[in-house]
Design a protein around this motif. Structure first.
Motif, PDB file in Angstrom:
ATOM      1  N   ALA A 291     -48.857   3.703   6.261  1.00 51.00           N
ATOM      2  CA  ALA A 291     -48.745   3.873   4.811  1.00 51.00           C
ATOM      3  C   ALA A 291     -48.330   4.933   4.413  1.00 51.00           C
ATOM      4  O   ALA A 291     -47.729   5.045   3.524  1.00 51.00           O
ATOM      5  N   PHE A 292     -48.445   6.054   5.097  1.00 48.57           N
ATOM      6  CA  PHE A 292     -48.100   7.568   4.741  1.00 48.57           C
ATOM      7  C   PHE A 292     -46.413   7.339   4.800  1.00 48.57           C
ATOM      8  O   PHE A 292     -45.778   8.061   4.098  1.00 48.57           O
ATOM      9  N   THR A 293     -45.844   6.699   5.978  1.00 52.70           N
ATOM     10  CA  THR A 293     -44.309   6.594   6.135  1.00 52.70           C
ATOM     11  C   THR A 293     -43.938   6.102   4.758  1.00 52.70           C
ATOM     12  O   THR A 293     -43.038   6.603   4.330  1.00 52.70           O
ATOM     13  N   GLN A 294     -44.596   5.062   4.273  1.00 54.78           N
ATOM     14  CA  GLN A 294     -44.065   4.281   3.082  1.00 54.78           C
ATOM     15  C   GLN A 294     -44.300   5.339   1.819  1.00 54.78           C
ATOM     16  O   GLN A 294     -43.218   5.496   0.974  1.00 54.78           O
ATOM     17  N   PHE A 295     -45.371   5.893   1.942  1.00 53.03           N
ATOM     18  CA  PHE A 295     -45.442   7.151   0.474  1.00 53.03           C
ATOM     19  C   PHE A 295     -44.300   8.037   0.726  1.00 53.03           C
ATOM     20  O   PHE A 295     -43.770   8.604  -0.467  1.00 53.03           O
ATOM     21  N   ALA A 296     -44.028   8.322   2.053  1.00 59.83           N
ATOM     22  CA  ALA A 296     -43.070   9.405   2.110  1.00 59.83           C
ATOM     23  C   ALA A 296     -41.647   8.813   1.369  1.00 59.83           C
ATOM     24  O   ALA A 296     -40.989   9.529   0.935  1.00 59.83           O
ATOM     25  N   TRP A 297     -41.407   7.910   2.000  1.00 65.58           N
ATOM     26  CA  TRP A 297     -40.375   6.999   1.569  1.00 65.58           C
ATOM     27  C   TRP A 297     -40.212   7.059  -0.171  1.00 65.58           C
ATOM     28  O   TRP A 297     -39.118   7.440  -0.718  1.00 65.58           O
ATOM     29  N   GLU A 298     -41.447   6.584  -0.689  1.00 67.15           N
ATOM     30  CA  GLU A 298     -41.436   6.553  -2.241  1.00 67.15           C
ATOM     31  C   GLU A 298     -41.135   7.912  -2.737  1.00 67.15           C
ATOM     32  O   GLU A 298     -40.583   8.104  -3.907  1.00 67.15           O
ATOM     33  N   VAL A 299     -41.737   8.857  -2.094  1.00 70.83           N
ATOM     34  CA  VAL A 299     -41.639  10.286  -2.653  1.00 70.83           C
ATOM     35  C   VAL A 299     -40.172  10.787  -2.770  1.00 70.83           C
ATOM     36  O   VAL A 299     -39.592  11.276  -3.603  1.00 70.83           O
ATOM     37  N   ILE A 300     -39.446  10.522  -1.485  1.00 72.69           N
ATOM     38  CA  ILE A 300     -38.097  10.775  -1.362  1.00 72.69           C
ATOM     39  C   ILE A 300     -37.124   9.995  -2.483  1.00 72.69           C
ATOM     40  O   ILE A 300     -36.267  10.627  -3.019  1.00 72.69           O
ATOM     41  N   GLU A 301     -37.383   8.996  -2.377  1.00 75.87           N
ATOM     42  CA  GLU A 301     -36.834   8.021  -3.431  1.00 75.87           C
ATOM     43  C   GLU A 301     -36.763   8.407  -4.818  1.00 75.87           C
ATOM     44  O   GLU A 301     -35.851   8.703  -5.765  1.00 75.87           O
ATOM     45  N   GLN A 302     -38.058   8.980  -5.300  1.00 75.77           N
ATOM     46  CA  GLN A 302     -38.079   9.493  -6.413  1.00 75.77           C
ATOM     47  C   GLN A 302     -37.548  10.626  -6.942  1.00 75.77           C
ATOM     48  O   GLN A 302     -36.792  10.829  -7.869  1.00 75.77           O
ATOM     49  N   CYS A 303     -37.495  11.585  -5.616  1.00 73.06           N
ATOM     50  CA  CYS A 303     -36.500  12.683  -5.847  1.00 73.06           C
ATOM     51  C   CYS A 303     -34.958  12.645  -6.098  1.00 73.06           C
ATOM     52  O   CYS A 303     -34.593  13.178  -6.705  1.00 73.06           O
ATOM     53  N   VAL A 304     -34.754  11.596  -5.124  1.00 69.61           N
ATOM     54  CA  VAL A 304     -33.267  11.098  -5.462  1.00 69.61           C
ATOM     55  C   VAL A 304     -33.032  10.743  -6.745  1.00 69.61           C
ATOM     56  O   VAL A 304     -32.181  11.239  -7.632  1.00 69.61           O
TER      57      VAL A 304
ATOM     58  N   ALA B 207     -27.410   6.650  -7.685  1.00 67.89           N
ATOM     59  CA  ALA B 207     -27.672   7.282  -6.514  1.00 67.89           C
ATOM     60  C   ALA B 207     -28.813   6.768  -5.834  1.00 67.89           C
ATOM     61  O   ALA B 207     -28.840   6.408  -4.431  1.00 67.89           O
ATOM     62  N   ALA B 208     -29.837   6.338  -6.386  1.00 68.91           N
ATOM     63  CA  ALA B 208     -31.175   6.106  -5.884  1.00 68.91           C
ATOM     64  C   ALA B 208     -31.087   4.476  -5.205  1.00 68.91           C
ATOM     65  O   ALA B 208     -31.404   4.377  -4.312  1.00 68.91           O
ATOM     66  N   ARG B 209     -30.057   3.791  -6.002  1.00 74.51           N
ATOM     67  CA  ARG B 209     -29.638   2.461  -5.573  1.00 74.51           C
ATOM     68  C   ARG B 209     -28.977   2.592  -4.159  1.00 74.51           C
ATOM     69  O   ARG B 209     -29.288   1.870  -3.181  1.00 74.51           O
ATOM     70  N   ILE B 210     -27.856   3.579  -4.085  1.00 72.44           N
ATOM     71  CA  ILE B 210     -27.296   3.865  -2.721  1.00 72.44           C
ATOM     72  C   ILE B 210     -28.274   4.025  -1.581  1.00 72.44           C
ATOM     73  O   ILE B 210     -28.013   3.607  -0.590  1.00 72.44           O
TER      74      ILE B 210
END
Lengths: 506, 209
Positions: A316-329, A337-340
Motif C-alpha cells: 500500500a505504501f509503495t503505491q502511495f509513494a508512486w502517487e506522490v511522485i506522480e503528483q510531483c511530476v 510529462a506525467a504521462r511519459i
C-alpha cells in the motif's frame, strides 16, 4: 544524511533553543559521535555553555551518550531524526486531543514541552492549568485515569534509568517496565495542591516520555483510511479502518504483511454498528472493490469461514509513494510529462523511440520531456551494449527506467530544501520587520498592564492608537505571510512522513 | 582523454559539444538553430513556470499553528533557550533591554540520568572536598598528638586548646571560601530594590572598614 538536511536541522534547533545549542548540535551532526572536550575545542564555546547545551539536547532526546573507553567520560551522538520530529509535535498533540480529549492533550503537551517528566508532576501541572477555568473542574483521580490510559495505550513510555552510580550512567530498562505504570499517590497530590508545598512523591525518578512510534502508527493508519475514503467513499474508509483495527489483535504493528484476518469478524462488528447502514448491505461488494483496487492493500489468503484476508501495508505504501511522485511530476512538469512518467512506470524499461510512439506525443516534445525528466532525476538511464559483430560499429541501447527508492529519496531531499527555504524566508521577514513587530509587542504589553490596573476604555484606545493605520496594514501583511509559511511547513511534513514510511518499509 | 578521439572530432575541432550525428539522435534537426553560448549567469530568482497549488486552510490547520507557536514560545522562555553571555555593549532597542532584564531561568535536571562531566562545577567540587576534608582531619590529629606529647603543664595545654580552636576556625573559613569560589550558579544576584533603603541604615551606624 545530507547537507540539506543538516541546514534544516540547524534552523529547527536555533528556532527553539537558540544559537548556542544549534552550534553544539551541528558540530555533532557533522562530525558524528564526539566526547565533550572535542566539542568544546572545535566549537570555541565556553565549557559551561557546551555542558548546558548538551544537557538540553539530551533532555529533549536529541542526543544520546554512551561511555567512552575511559569510563569517566561519555561520547555524545546526535539523533537527527528526532530533531525533524519536532516539526510534528503539534500533530501529535492534536491527534491525542481528537482521540482522548482535552485533559490527555494537556498531559501530552506538558510532557513534550519538558522532554520527560514524572507522572505526579504532570498531573499536578495539568490540574493547576485546568483549575484556572472554573466551569470544568477535574479531579486528580480522573487525571490519573487519563494518564494511565495513555500509558497502557503505549502513547507514553518510561525512559531508561540507571541503577548504579557511575560517572557515565548506563541507562537501561527492564523488560516489562516500558509500559507498566508505577504508583501515583492521589492523596499526596491533593494535600500538596491544597498546601501549595512541593512534595516528595513516591514515583520520583520514574520519568515518562512520548512514544513517537505509537503516534506514527496512528498517523500511518490515518493515511490509509483517508486514501480509501477519498478514492471510494466513507463506507470503504470505515471498512479499512476496521480491518486495520482487527489486524492489531494478531500482528505486530510494523509487520510488512499481516496475519490473515477473518472477514466474518468485521462483518459482525459492522452489524452491531448503526453508523454505516450502506456498508452493512453492500458488504461483499465493498470487500471486492477494495481487493481489486490498485493499492493491493488486501488479498484473500483462504476460503475458510467465509474467507480471510491478509493486509499488505508495504505494498500500500509503495503505491502511495508512486502517487506522490506522480503528483510531483505533474505539478513540476505538467500532464504530458506525467504521462511519459506513467508510461515508463508501466513498461519498466523502455526505449526513447517507444516513448514517442506509445505516449502519443509529438516526437520532439516527447524527447524534450523525457530528457527533462531525466535531468530532474525522475528517470534513470540504463545502457545496454551489444558486442560488435566483427569490425562493425558497436551498438548500444538506451533504456529509460524508474528507480523508486532513489526517486523517493530525491523527493525527500526536495522537501528538506523547501523546508529550508521557507524557514529562511520566515526569519528574513522577521528581521526585516523587527522594529515594527517590537513596537506592536510593546504596545500590547502596555495595554495589558493598563487593563490589569483597570484603566478606562478611552485610555486603552489611546494606547492602541500608537500604532498608525499604515503600520497596522504592514503588521497584517506580515501576519498573513508568516501564517502561510508556517502552513507550508506543516504540509511539507505530511509528505515527508509518507515518503519516510515508504522508505522504512522498503 | 580517449573519449574525445572516438567522437570523431579532431583535437581543437568544433567548439560545440555534440557533432551532427549525435544531435540528430537527440532529436535536434539539421535546420534548427542551436542556442547561442551562455554569457550571463542565470538569474538569482528565476521566474516560475507554474503557479503552485493554493494551500487549503482549515480550522484544524489554524489550531495546529497555535499549538506550534505555543510550544516554541514555551521553550524559548524556559531555561532551555541558551544565550551567550551578554557583551558589554548596551542593547540598542528598548525591547532588548526588557528581555535582558528577565530573570534567567536555570533548568533543573535529575543528574542520575546524565554523565557527571556535564554537571555544573559546584556539584563536582563538593564531591572533591569531602575527600580533601578527611585528609585534613588526619593531619590535624597528628598535629594534636605531637602537641600533646610536648605539653606537660596544664597551662600550656590550655594554651594549646585555644590554638586548636584557632586552627579549626581557620580551616572552616578555608572550606567556605573553597565552596564559593568558582561558580555563582547558586547565588541569586537579582536585586528587587527592597534592600535599597537598608543601605542608608548601615551608613548611619558608621563607616565600614
Amino acid at each position: 544524511m545530507s547537507a540539506q538536511l543538516g541546514k534544516v536541522l540547524a534552523l529547527i534547533i536555533s528556532d527553539r533553543f537558540g544559537p548556542v545549542v544549534e552550534k553544539v548540535g551541528m558540530y555533532l551532526f557533522q562530525y558524528g559521535t564526539s566526547p565533550l572536550l572535542y566539542i568544546v575545542k572545535n566549537t570555541g564555546l565556553p565549557l559551561g555553555k557546551v555542558k548546558e547545551s548538551l544537557c538540553v539536547l539530551i533532555k529533549y532526546r536529541l542526543v544520546f551518550f554512551v561511555p567512552n573507553k575511559n569510563e569517566n567520560i561519555a561520547n555524545y551522538t546526535f539523533i537527527a531524526d528526532n530533531v525533524l520530529l519536532m516539526l510534528r509535535y503539534p500533530k501529535y498533540i492534536h491527534l491525542i486531543k481528537r482521540k482522548f480529549g482535552d485533559e490527555s492533550e494537556m498531559i501530552v503537551e506538558e510532557i513534550l514541552q519538558k522532554g520527560y517528566w514524572t507522572a505526579s508532576d504532570v498531573i499536578q501541572k495539568v490540574f493547576q492549568r485546568l483549575s484556572k477555568n472554573v466551569d470544568n473542574a477535574v479531579s486528580f483521580g480522573q487525571l490519573k485515569d487519563k494518564f494511565v490510559s495513555l500509558v497502557t495505550a503505549k502513547y507514553l513510555v518510561r525512559i531508561p534509568y540507571s541503577e548504579e552510580d557511575r560517572p557515565v550512567p548506563n541507562l537501561i530498562l527492564q523488560e516489562g517496565e516500558l509500559h507498566s505504570i508505577s504508583e501515583i499517590d492521589i492523596q499526596q497530590l491533593v494535600i500538596s495542591a491544597k498546601t501549595g508545598q512541593p512534595f516528595c512523591f513516591p514515583d520520583q525518578g520514574v520519568y515518562w516520555a512520548v512514544n513517537f512510534d505509537r503516534f506514527h502508527q496512528d498517523m500511518r493508519d490515518k493515511i490509509i483510511v483517508a486514501a480509501f475514503t477519498r478514492k471510494f467513499d466513507e463506507n470503504a474508509g470505515e471498512l479499512v479502518r476496521l480491518l486495520l483495527q482487527q489486524m492489531y489483535i494478531r500482528t505486530q504493528p510494523w509487520a510488512d504483511v499481516s496475519n490473515p484476518v477473518p472477514i466474518i469478524e468485521i462483518k459482525d462488528i459492522i452489524k452491531k454498528q448503526t453508523g454505516f447502514p450502506q456498508l452493512n448491505v453492500f458488504f461483499d461488494q465493498y470487500v471486492n472493490v477494495i481487493e481489486q483496487d490498485s493499492c493491493n492493500l488486501i488479498r484473500k489468503s483462504g476460503e475458510a469461514s467465509g474467507g480471510s484476508f491478509q493486509i499488505f501495508l508495504k505494498e500500500a505504501f509503495t503505491q502511495f509513494a508512486w502517487e506522490v511522485i506522480e503528483q510531483c511530476v505533474l505539478e513540476k512538469l505538467d500532464s504530458k510529462a506525467a504521462r511519459i512518467f506513467r508510461l515508463v512506470k508501466l513498461k519498466q524499461y523502455i526505449e526513447p523511440d517507444q516513448i514517442q510512439q506509445l505516449a502519443m506525443i509529438p516526437a520532439k516534445e516527447a524527447k524534450r520531456l523525457s530528457y527533462q525528466l531525466f535531468e530532474e532525476n525522475f528517470l534513470q538511464i540504463q545502457e545496454l551494449r551489444k558486442a560488435p559483430v566483427g569490425n562493425g560499429p558497436s551498438k548500444s541501447f538506451m533504456l529509460f527506467h524508474i528507480n523508486l527508492p532513489q526517486v523517493a529519496q530525491m523527493i525527500l531531499e526536495l522537501c528538506y530544501k523547501t523546508l529550508f527555504n521557507i524557514m529562511t524566508r520566515r526569519s528574513h521577514e522577521k528581521v526585516m520587520n523587527k522594529r515594527i513587530i517590537d513596537k506592536k509587542q510593546r504596545v500590547d504589553t502596555i495595554s495589558m498592564g493598563m487593563r490589569a490596573q483597570g484603566a478606562s476604555e478611552d485610555q486603552l484606545a489611546d494606547i492602541e492608537e500608537m500604532i498608525t493605520p499604515p503600520e497596522r496594514e504592514i503588521l497584517e501583511k506580515i501576519d498573513r505571510t508568516m501564517k502561510k509559511l508556517t502552513l507550508v511547513e506543516l504540509e511539507i511534513d505530511d509528505t515527508i512522513f509518507l515518503l519516510q514510511m515508504y522508505l522504512i518499509y522498503e | 582523454m580517449s573519449g574525445r578521439g572516438r567522437g570523431g572530432r579532431g583535437r581543437g575541432g568544433s567548439a560545440k559539444s555534440f557533432n551532427k550525428e549525435q544531435l540528430t539522435a537527440l532529436g535536434v534537426g539539421a535546420k534548427e538553430l542551436l542556442p547561442g553560448p551562455v554569457t550571463q549567469p542565470p538569474p538569482l530568482y528565476p521566474l516560475l513556470n507554474r503557479k503552485p497549488v493554493p494551500l487549503n486552510q482549515s480550522l484544524e490547520m489554524d489550531y495546529l499553528l497555535i499549538l506550534r507557536q505555543d510550544f516554541i514560545d514555551h521553550i524559548q522562555l524556559s531555561g532551555s533557550y541558551i544565550k551567550l553571555p551578554q557583551n558589554k555593549m548596551k542593547p540598542e532597542q528598548e525591547i532588548d533591554k526588557l528581555v535582558a532584564q528577565l530573570p534567567v531561568a536555570k533548568e533543573k535536571y535529575d543528574w542520575t540520568l546524565f554523565p557527571s562531566e556535564l554537571r555544573p562545577k559546584m556539584y563536582a567540587k563538593r564531591n572533591k572536598q569531602k575527600t580533601a576534608k578527611e585528609v585534613n582531619i588526619e593531619q590535624r590529629l597528628t598535629v594534636l598528638e605531637k602537641l600533646e606529647e610536648k605539653s606537660d603543664d596544664a597551662d600550656v595545654a590550655v594554651n594549646n586548646n585555644e590554638a586548636d580552636e584557632e586552627v579549626e576556625d581557620v580551616e572552616e573559613i578555608d572550606e567556605d571560601e573553597e565552596m564559593d569560589d568558582g561558580t555563582d550558579y547558586a547565588n541569586n544576584y537579582f536585586d528587587n530594590g527592597e534592600a535599597y533603603e537598608d543601605e542608608d541604615d548601615n551608613l548611619e551606624d558608621g563607616p565600614i572598614y
